[in-house]
Design a protein around this motif. Structure first.
Motif, PDB file in Angstrom:
ATOM      1  N   ASP A   8       0.930  -1.192   0.105  1.00  0.00           N
ATOM      2  CA  ASP A   8       0.009   0.156   0.109  1.00  0.00           C
ATOM      3  C   ASP A   8       0.763   1.165   0.080  1.00  0.00           C
ATOM      4  OD1 ASP A   8       1.063   0.367   2.669  1.00  0.00           O
ATOM      5  OD2 ASP A   8      -0.810  -0.244   3.412  1.00  0.00           O
ATOM      6  N   GLU A   9       0.327   2.534   0.229  1.00  0.00           N
ATOM      7  CA  GLU A   9       0.985   3.644   0.212  1.00  0.00           C
ATOM      8  C   GLU A   9       2.354   3.561   1.085  1.00  0.00           C
ATOM      9  OE1 GLU A   9      -2.407   3.694   0.621  1.00  0.00           O
ATOM     10  OE2 GLU A   9      -2.657   3.749  -1.501  1.00  0.00           O
ATOM     11  N   SER A  10       1.835   3.135   2.201  1.00  0.00           N
ATOM     12  CA  SER A  10       2.810   3.086   3.210  1.00  0.00           C
ATOM     13  C   SER A  10       3.934   1.841   3.248  1.00  0.00           C
ATOM     14  CB  SER A  10       2.448   2.848   4.716  1.00  0.00           C
ATOM     15  OG  SER A  10       1.781   1.679   4.841  1.00  0.00           O
ATOM     16  N   LEU A  23      -4.119 -11.383   8.539  1.00  0.00           N
ATOM     17  CA  LEU A  23      -3.556 -11.557   9.781  1.00  0.00           C
ATOM     18  C   LEU A  23      -2.937  -9.995  10.067  1.00  0.00           C
ATOM     19  CD1 LEU A  23      -1.652 -14.925   9.394  1.00  0.00           C
ATOM     20  CD2 LEU A  23      -3.862 -14.427  10.515  1.00  0.00           C
ATOM     21  N   GLY A  24      -2.595  -9.563   9.298  1.00  0.00           N
ATOM     22  CA  GLY A  24      -2.130  -8.031   9.638  1.00  0.00           C
ATOM     23  C   GLY A  24      -1.316  -7.477   8.489  1.00  0.00           C
ATOM     24  N   LEU A  25      -0.680  -6.322   8.706  1.00  0.00           N
ATOM     25  CA  LEU A  25       0.068  -5.672   7.562  1.00  0.00           C
ATOM     26  C   LEU A  25       1.674  -5.795   7.974  1.00  0.00           C
ATOM     27  CD1 LEU A  25      -0.804  -3.822   5.339  1.00  0.00           C
ATOM     28  CD2 LEU A  25      -0.591  -1.934   7.180  1.00  0.00           C
ATOM     29  N   ALA A  26       1.964  -6.473   6.863  1.00  0.00           N
ATOM     30  CA  ALA A  26       3.577  -6.737   6.807  1.00  0.00           C
ATOM     31  C   ALA A  26       4.456  -5.619   6.228  1.00  0.00           C
ATOM     32  CB  ALA A  26       4.126  -8.225   6.348  1.00  0.00           C
ATOM     33  N   TYR A  27       5.596  -5.298   6.823  1.00  0.00           N
ATOM     34  CA  TYR A  27       6.354  -4.560   6.343  1.00  0.00           C
ATOM     35  C   TYR A  27       7.876  -5.043   5.778  1.00  0.00           C
ATOM     36  CZ  TYR A  27       3.129  -0.955   7.786  1.00  0.00           C
ATOM     37  OH  TYR A  27       2.143  -0.001   7.620  1.00  0.00           O
ATOM     38  N   SER A  28       7.819  -6.563   5.999  1.00  0.00           N
ATOM     39  CA  SER A  28       8.935  -7.063   5.629  1.00  0.00           C
ATOM     40  C   SER A  28       9.058  -8.735   5.606  1.00  0.00           C
ATOM     41  CB  SER A  28      10.218  -6.867   6.702  1.00  0.00           C
ATOM     42  OG  SER A  28       9.880  -7.524   7.712  1.00  0.00           O
ATOM     43  N   GLY A  47       7.192  -9.935  -5.761  1.00  0.00           N
ATOM     44  CA  GLY A  47       7.592 -10.884  -4.938  1.00  0.00           C
ATOM     45  C   GLY A  47       8.082 -10.513  -3.374  1.00  0.00           C
ATOM     46  N   PRO A  48       8.580 -11.168  -2.950  1.00  0.00           N
ATOM     47  CA  PRO A  48       9.135 -11.099  -1.354  1.00  0.00           C
ATOM     48  C   PRO A  48      10.356  -9.683  -1.398  1.00  0.00           C
ATOM     49  CG  PRO A  48      10.335 -12.970  -2.343  1.00  0.00           C
ATOM     50  CD  PRO A  48       9.233 -12.538  -3.189  1.00  0.00           C
ATOM     51  N   GLU A  49      10.750  -9.465  -2.500  1.00  0.00           N
ATOM     52  CA  GLU A  49      11.489  -8.182  -2.502  1.00  0.00           C
ATOM     53  C   GLU A  49      10.918  -6.793  -2.743  1.00  0.00           C
ATOM     54  OE1 GLU A  49      10.657  -9.320  -6.440  1.00  0.00           O
ATOM     55  OE2 GLU A  49      11.528 -10.800  -5.043  1.00  0.00           O
ATOM     56  N   GLU A  50       9.649  -6.989  -2.979  1.00  0.00           N
ATOM     57  CA  GLU A  50       8.731  -5.552  -3.143  1.00  0.00           C
ATOM     58  C   GLU A  50       8.074  -5.235  -1.842  1.00  0.00           C
ATOM     59  OE1 GLU A  50       8.055  -2.491  -5.081  1.00  0.00           O
ATOM     60  OE2 GLU A  50       9.130  -4.057  -6.501  1.00  0.00           O
ATOM     61  N   TRP A  51       8.609  -4.100  -1.548  1.00  0.00           N
ATOM     62  CA  TRP A  51       7.915  -3.476  -0.551  1.00  0.00           C
ATOM     63  C   TRP A  51       7.638  -1.994  -0.292  1.00  0.00           C
ATOM     64  CZ3 TRP A  51       5.955  -6.886   2.834  1.00  0.00           C
ATOM     65  CH2 TRP A  51       6.761  -8.068   3.046  1.00  0.00           C
ATOM     66  N   THR A  52       7.553  -1.412  -1.743  1.00  0.00           N
ATOM     67  CA  THR A  52       7.150   0.090  -1.966  1.00  0.00           C
ATOM     68  C   THR A  52       5.877   0.044  -3.017  1.00  0.00           C
ATOM     69  OG1 THR A  52       8.851   0.094  -3.690  1.00  0.00           O
ATOM     70  CG2 THR A  52       9.618   0.758  -1.467  1.00  0.00           C
ATOM     71  N   HIS A  53       5.393   1.034  -3.000  1.00  0.00           N
ATOM     72  CA  HIS A  53       4.154   1.311  -3.498  1.00  0.00           C
ATOM     73  C   HIS A  53       4.437   1.922  -4.711  1.00  0.00           C
ATOM     74  CE1 HIS A  53       0.039   2.146  -4.718  1.00  0.00           C
ATOM     75  NE2 HIS A  53       0.328   3.396  -4.506  1.00  0.00           N
TER      76      HIS A  53
END
Length: 71
Positions: A13-15, A27-32, A65-71
Motif C-alpha cells: 500500500d502507500e506506506s 492476519l495483519g500488515l507486513a513491512y518485511s 515478490g518478497p523483495e517488493e515493499w514500496t508502492h
C-alpha cells in the motif's frame, strides 16, 4: 494452519505495508519478510523465518515478490 493452507501477500500500500491473508483471514500488515514469517508462526507454522517465506511455494505474492515493499 496446515501446509496446504493458502497464504496470500497483497501488493504494497502507500506506506509499503502488505496485507497477509491466511485461509481467508487477514492476519495483519507486513513491512518485511520477517513480519510475514511472524504472522505465519502465529498461524501455526512454528520455526518459519525470512528464508522460508522467500522460498515457499505456499505463498502467493501479488504485486511483486518478497523483495517488493514500496508502492
Amino acid at each position: 494452519m496446515t501446509s496446504a493452507t493458502p497464504v496470500i501477500v497483497y501488493p504494497p500500500d502507500e506506506s509499503g505495508g502488505r496485507r497477509v491473508r491466511v485461509d481467508g483471514a487477514i492476519l495483519g500488515l507486513a513491512y518485511s519478510t520477517r513480519d510475514v514469517a511472524a504472522f505465519l508462526q502465529e498461524a501455526g507454522l512454528q520455526g518459519w523465518d525470512d528464508l522460508d517465506v522467500v522460498r515457499s511455494s505456499l505463498i502467493e505474492w501479488r504485486g511483486g515478490g518478497p523483495e517488493e515493499w514500496t508502492h
